[in-house]
Design a protein around this motif. Structure first.
Motif, mmCIF file in Angstrom:
data_model
loop_
_atom_site.group_PDB
_atom_site.id
_atom_site.type_symbol
_atom_site.label_atom_id
_atom_site.label_comp_id
_atom_site.label_asym_id
_atom_site.label_seq_id
_atom_site.Cartn_x
_atom_site.Cartn_y
_atom_site.Cartn_z
ATOM 1 N N LYS A 168 -1.275 3.070 -3.279
ATOM 2 C CA LYS A 168 -0.515 2.296 -2.044
ATOM 3 C C LYS A 168 0.560 3.067 -1.469
ATOM 4 C CE LYS A 168 3.021 0.285 -4.706
ATOM 5 N NZ LYS A 168 4.419 0.199 -5.649
ATOM 6 N N ARG A 169 0.207 4.480 -1.188
ATOM 7 C CA ARG A 169 0.599 4.723 -0.385
ATOM 8 C C ARG A 169 0.058 4.897 0.804
ATOM 9 N NH1 ARG A 169 4.853 8.649 -0.148
ATOM 10 N NH2 ARG A 169 3.990 9.699 1.560
ATOM 11 N N VAL A 170 -1.814 4.675 0.978
ATOM 12 C CA VAL A 170 -2.871 4.186 2.123
ATOM 13 C C VAL A 170 -2.296 2.858 2.767
ATOM 14 C CG1 VAL A 170 -5.119 4.162 2.239
ATOM 15 C CG2 VAL A 170 -4.495 5.899 0.484
ATOM 16 N N LEU A 171 -1.860 2.320 2.227
ATOM 17 C CA LEU A 171 -1.901 0.973 2.397
ATOM 18 C C LEU A 171 -0.284 1.107 3.366
ATOM 19 C CD1 LEU A 171 -2.726 -1.761 -0.545
ATOM 20 C CD2 LEU A 171 -3.421 -1.160 1.195
ATOM 21 N N ALA A 172 0.366 1.654 2.803
ATOM 22 C CA ALA A 172 1.709 1.519 3.518
ATOM 23 C C ALA A 172 1.642 2.620 5.239
ATOM 24 C CB ALA A 172 2.989 2.194 2.879
ATOM 25 N N TYR A 173 0.826 3.339 4.959
ATOM 26 C CA TYR A 173 0.503 4.904 5.775
ATOM 27 C C TYR A 173 0.056 2.940 7.399
ATOM 28 C CZ TYR A 173 2.314 8.719 5.393
ATOM 29 O OH TYR A 173 3.497 9.883 5.391
ATOM 30 N N SER A 174 -1.260 2.239 6.376
ATOM 31 C CA SER A 174 -1.411 1.461 7.186
ATOM 32 C C SER A 174 -1.317 0.008 7.658
ATOM 33 C CB SER A 174 -2.982 0.994 6.162
ATOM 34 O OG SER A 174 -3.435 -0.634 6.473
ATOM 35 N N PHE A 197 -1.702 -5.818 -1.245
ATOM 36 C CA PHE A 197 -0.642 -4.777 -1.505
ATOM 37 C C PHE A 197 -0.492 -5.527 -3.295
ATOM 38 C CE2 PHE A 197 1.113 -2.508 1.273
ATOM 39 C CZ PHE A 197 1.216 -1.403 1.107
ATOM 40 N N LEU A 198 -0.868 -6.136 -3.307
ATOM 41 C CA LEU A 198 -0.580 -7.664 -4.730
ATOM 42 C C LEU A 198 -2.210 -7.183 -5.298
ATOM 43 C CD1 LEU A 198 0.643 -11.060 -3.641
ATOM 44 C CD2 LEU A 198 1.851 -8.998 -4.651
ATOM 45 N N GLY A 199 -3.351 -7.330 -5.229
ATOM 46 C CA GLY A 199 -4.739 -6.964 -4.864
ATOM 47 C C GLY A 199 -4.408 -5.021 -5.926
ATOM 48 N N ALA A 203 -4.131 -2.450 -14.118
ATOM 49 C CA ALA A 203 -6.217 -2.201 -15.013
ATOM 50 C C ALA A 203 -6.201 -0.813 -15.406
ATOM 51 C CB ALA A 203 -7.077 -2.846 -14.631
ATOM 52 N N ALA A 204 -6.040 -0.148 -14.056
ATOM 53 C CA ALA A 204 -6.185 1.566 -14.501
ATOM 54 C C ALA A 204 -5.097 2.308 -15.340
ATOM 55 C CB ALA A 204 -6.677 1.723 -12.793
ATOM 56 N N GLY A 205 -3.996 2.222 -14.913
ATOM 57 C CA GLY A 205 -3.360 2.400 -15.596
ATOM 58 C C GLY A 205 -2.789 3.236 -14.834
ATOM 59 N N THR A 206 -2.768 3.535 -13.221
ATOM 60 C CA THR A 206 -2.656 4.952 -12.500
ATOM 61 C C THR A 206 -2.591 4.657 -11.397
ATOM 62 O OG1 THR A 206 -3.365 7.344 -11.803
ATOM 63 C CG2 THR A 206 -5.131 5.630 -12.391
ATOM 64 N N ASN A 207 -1.718 5.092 -10.267
ATOM 65 C CA ASN A 207 -2.172 4.400 -8.910
ATOM 66 C C ASN A 207 -2.811 5.282 -8.081
ATOM 67 O OD1 ASN A 207 0.340 4.138 -9.259
ATOM 68 N ND2 ASN A 207 1.401 3.679 -7.865
ATOM 69 N N SER A 208 -3.742 6.295 -8.614
ATOM 70 C CA SER A 208 -4.720 7.598 -7.745
ATOM 71 C C SER A 208 -5.397 7.083 -7.644
ATOM 72 C CB SER A 208 -4.430 8.513 -8.739
ATOM 73 O OG SER A 208 -5.315 9.655 -8.486
ATOM 74 N N LEU A 209 -6.777 7.422 -6.728
ATOM 75 C CA LEU A 209 -7.534 7.029 -6.334
ATOM 76 C C LEU A 209 -8.544 8.096 -7.241
ATOM 77 C CD1 LEU A 209 -7.721 6.397 -2.520
ATOM 78 C CD2 LEU A 209 -7.624 4.378 -4.363
ATOM 79 N N ALA A 210 -7.898 9.273 -7.296
ATOM 80 C CA ALA A 210 -8.701 10.145 -7.237
ATOM 81 C C ALA A 210 -9.117 9.854 -8.816
ATOM 82 C CB ALA A 210 -8.036 11.717 -7.946
ATOM 83 N N ALA A 211 -8.080 9.516 -9.607
ATOM 84 C CA ALA A 211 -8.520 9.052 -11.177
ATOM 85 C C ALA A 211 -9.682 8.060 -11.114
ATOM 86 C CB ALA A 211 -7.376 9.016 -11.780
#
Length: 661
Positions: free
Chosen positions: A301-307, A342-344, A351-359
């Protein structure tokens, strides 16, 4: 029913829905979802009717004075020009999608009734800003949005991140609103009215006495509301709120209000060359800085926020070169694909249970678990990266064309320096945008490692909205021709030069990021078993900011990150937003806290000491007098006699002194 009556109903219906929801939401929970969706949907439908009736023709205006206010009246007025009616359609459609999506996303949230009512109030306030023809009435909607954002960003108030983010968003935007309010009064003083049409008439006749001062004051408020440099720091932190709130704020309300405000009053800003150059510098800095920061974020979400910050920079850049048609065209296009993204992202987090792209990069098969989100997010990211023929390509090219036009000295109002700034920064940002969009897609959907958790099919209310928003994300570019009638009749088609520059930069960003991803994957050993990955870096498990399923997050090993390779030594600084928060902490927060500490010391140790002393003195005197009240008559007579003797002696002494002199 007249067009003006329909226009009045557009912001009124969500307001009534919000009021009813706040009053009766908890008492009648069965009506909460209909009260959330139906008024907003009705407002969106009516906004479409108003747009069709307006048809891109002359503005429809009506006004009535609210109350006598002296020399500068405040009027309840509507100003329905082409820009207003199409932006209102965007707000209504996105708000309806967010309300529908939220019925499933927050279906188990006990605070959903108040949330839904606040979203409706937020929507009503933005629609008031869009349709209002009076700056004071517009200011009401402007401030209501700030209050709603405080509550919605802080929806998960039990977490420290949400509390801090909501307070930060409120304070930073209010910091910009102070000069904004001063600018509004200065503008009304020069024009003799708060009504937009009269103000523009005054500007056209050269009646503004202080155009540069007024434009810069107003620009400060816009920078705060639309998260432009240097007041953009609140927007990434606002991701602590629910994902549908992020979609609403980033796509159609709040941040869009500042860009829309400048578009409505662009002649005021164009009256000052200095203001346009300042706006161009602000836009260029915002675009490039946010693109670099987005490449280093781990939270999706922070990636999209800076976007969002960067895309708002594109819009501000178009306004800096005097093309409000290109700015609003990109506002509409961005609203569609950013709401989709954002909705995606919410579905991915679900589904993933996390916001982390690394995870996520350590999860295998996430794309297969959520195919609807995978395909629609792919469409949204292609639109964001401005890959033809998706919507973002046409709207971003319109901005670059406007910048090229101004850089060549062909603009009547914008200086060529502003055009060159926006053009160079726009092309560089096109490369960065494509790079971080590709990075997000690869890390979210091409992970390897433990199998992604399977929670079954996502609710139709969530996936259906994604496909609905994917349609304009693909096809909105086809509206460039018809929208010219709404946008002052100005063509929005790309040129060969800007197409080559913009698309070439985007292609380089995509290919470079993919190559670096492959290299990083090979180097980091992507595809190792989940047990090995967990053992390698159990301490690096990312913090889950917004989890909607009761399952543990997948531990992340050393994830392959092309952003790290692209940025090199800049990565650490970009991940922290180039330490702008730390700068503000040193320049503003610490001095204010020190001053508050000094005031506290003076209040407690000095002022309070005098206050307490004023009470202690009479109390001590009373204690002494009380000791003299013994009730013994002989003591009283003795004291009286002694006092008389003392007075006699004193009188005699004074008489002798006077006689000697």
């Amino acid at each position: 029913m007249s067009t003006t009556t329909l226009a009045v109903l557009v912001p009124l219906l969500p307001f009534l829905g919000a009021l009813t929801g706040l009053l009766f939401g908890r008492a009648a929970p069965g009506f909460v979802r209909p009260l959330a969706v139906l008024p907003t949907l009705a407002a969106a439908v009516l906004a479409v009717f108003v747009a069709v009736r307006q048809g891109g023709g002359p503005a429809i205006e009506t006004a009535t004075e609210l109350t006598p206010t002296g020399s500068v009246p405040i009027e309840l007025s509507l100003d329905l020009d082409g820009f207003a009616v199409v932006v209102a359609v965007l707000v209504g459609v996105v708000a309806t999608c967010v309300q529908l999506y939220s019925t499933a996303y927050l279906r188990e949230d006990p605070r959903y009734p108040s949330y839904a009512a606040l979203v409706s109030l937020f929507t009503s306030a933005m629609l008031l800003v869009v349709y209002s023809g009076d700056l004071m009435v517009l200011l009401v909607g402007w401030e209501i949005m700030g209050i709603c954002s405080y509550f919605l960003v802080g929806h998960y108030w039990e977490t420290e991140a949400a509390r801090s983010a909501s307070l930060k968003a409120f304070l930073v935007t209010k910091l910009g609103d102070v000069p904004f309010l001063i600018g509004l009064f200065a503008l009304a003083t020069d024009a003799g009215s708060f009504q937009i049409t009269k103000i523009l008439g005054t500007v056209a006749s050269g009646g503004l006495d202080h155009p540069t001062l007024i434009a810069l004051l107003l620009l400060a408020g816009v920078a705060g509301k639309s998260a432009q440099f240097p007041l953009q720091t609140w927007l990434p932190d606002a991701m602590a709120g629910p994902t549908p709130v992020s979609a609403l704020i980033h796509a159609a309300t709040m941040v869009a209000a500042g860009v829309y405000f400048i578009a409505r009053l662009l002649p005021v800003f164009a009256a000052s060359q200095v203001a346009l150059v300042v706006m161009a510098v602000m836009a260029a800095t915002t675009m490039v800085g946010s693109g670099l920061a987005a490449l280093a974020q781990d939270d999706i979400k922070r990636v999209l926020a800076y976007s969002t910050i960067g895309q708002l920079g594109y819009m501000t850049g178009a306004l800096a070169v005097g093309d409000r048609g290109a700015a609003v065209f990109h506002l509409l296009s961005h609203g569609a694909f950013k709401a989709l993204l954002f909705l995606g992202a919410g579905v991915i987090i679900h589904a993933a249970g996390t916001n982390s792209l690394a995870a996520m990069s350590r999860m295998d098969g996430l794309a297969k678990r959520i195919p609807d989100a995978f395909w629609t997010m792919t469409v949204g990211l292609l639109a964001l990266a401005a890959i033809p023929p998706f919507a973002g390509f046409f709207s971003k090219e319109a901005v670059l064309v406007a910048a090229e036009h101004a850089a060549g000295g062909h603009s009547d109002s914008a200086p060529s320096a502003a055009g060159w700034l926006v053009l160079v920064a726009g092309v560089l940002t096109a490369l960065l945008t494509a790079a971080y969009a590709t990075r997000l897609w690869l890390m979210a959907f091409r992970g390897r490692g433990a199998a992604a958790p399977d929670h079954g099919k996502e609710p139709l209310a969530m996936t259906g909205v994604l496909w609905l928003l994917a349609i304009p994300s693909v096809a909105f570019g086809l509206a460039a021709g018809p929208l010219a009638d709404w946008f002052d009749g100005k063509e929005l088609s790309p040129t060969l030069t800007t197409s080559i520059l913009g698309t070439g930069a985007a292609a380089i960003g995509v290919m470079l990021t993919y190559a670096l991803w492959q290299r990083a994957a090979a180097k980091d050993g992507i595809g190792v078993p989940a047990s090995v990955a967990a053992a390698e870096s159990a301490a690096e498990t990312p913090e889950v900011a917004e989890v909607t399923h009761d399952h543990p997050a997948v531990p992340a090993g050393p994830a392959p990150d092309p952003g790290r390779a692209l940025l090199g030594p800049l990565y650490r600084h970009a991940a922290d937003g180039f330490h702008l928060d730390a700068v503000y902490d040193r320049l503003f927060v610490r001095p204010v806290r020190a001053a508050a500490g000094l005031v506290r010391f003076l209040d407690r140790e000095v002022v309070e000491a005098y206050v307490q002393g004023a009470g202690i003195g009479p109390r001590l005197l009373g204690s002494l007098v009380r000791r003299a009240q013994t009730g013994n008559v002989q003591s009283y007579l003795s004291a009286l006699l002694a006092g008389a003797v003392v007075l006699a002696i004193a009188t005699a002494a004074l008489a002798n002194v006077n006689a000697g002199s």
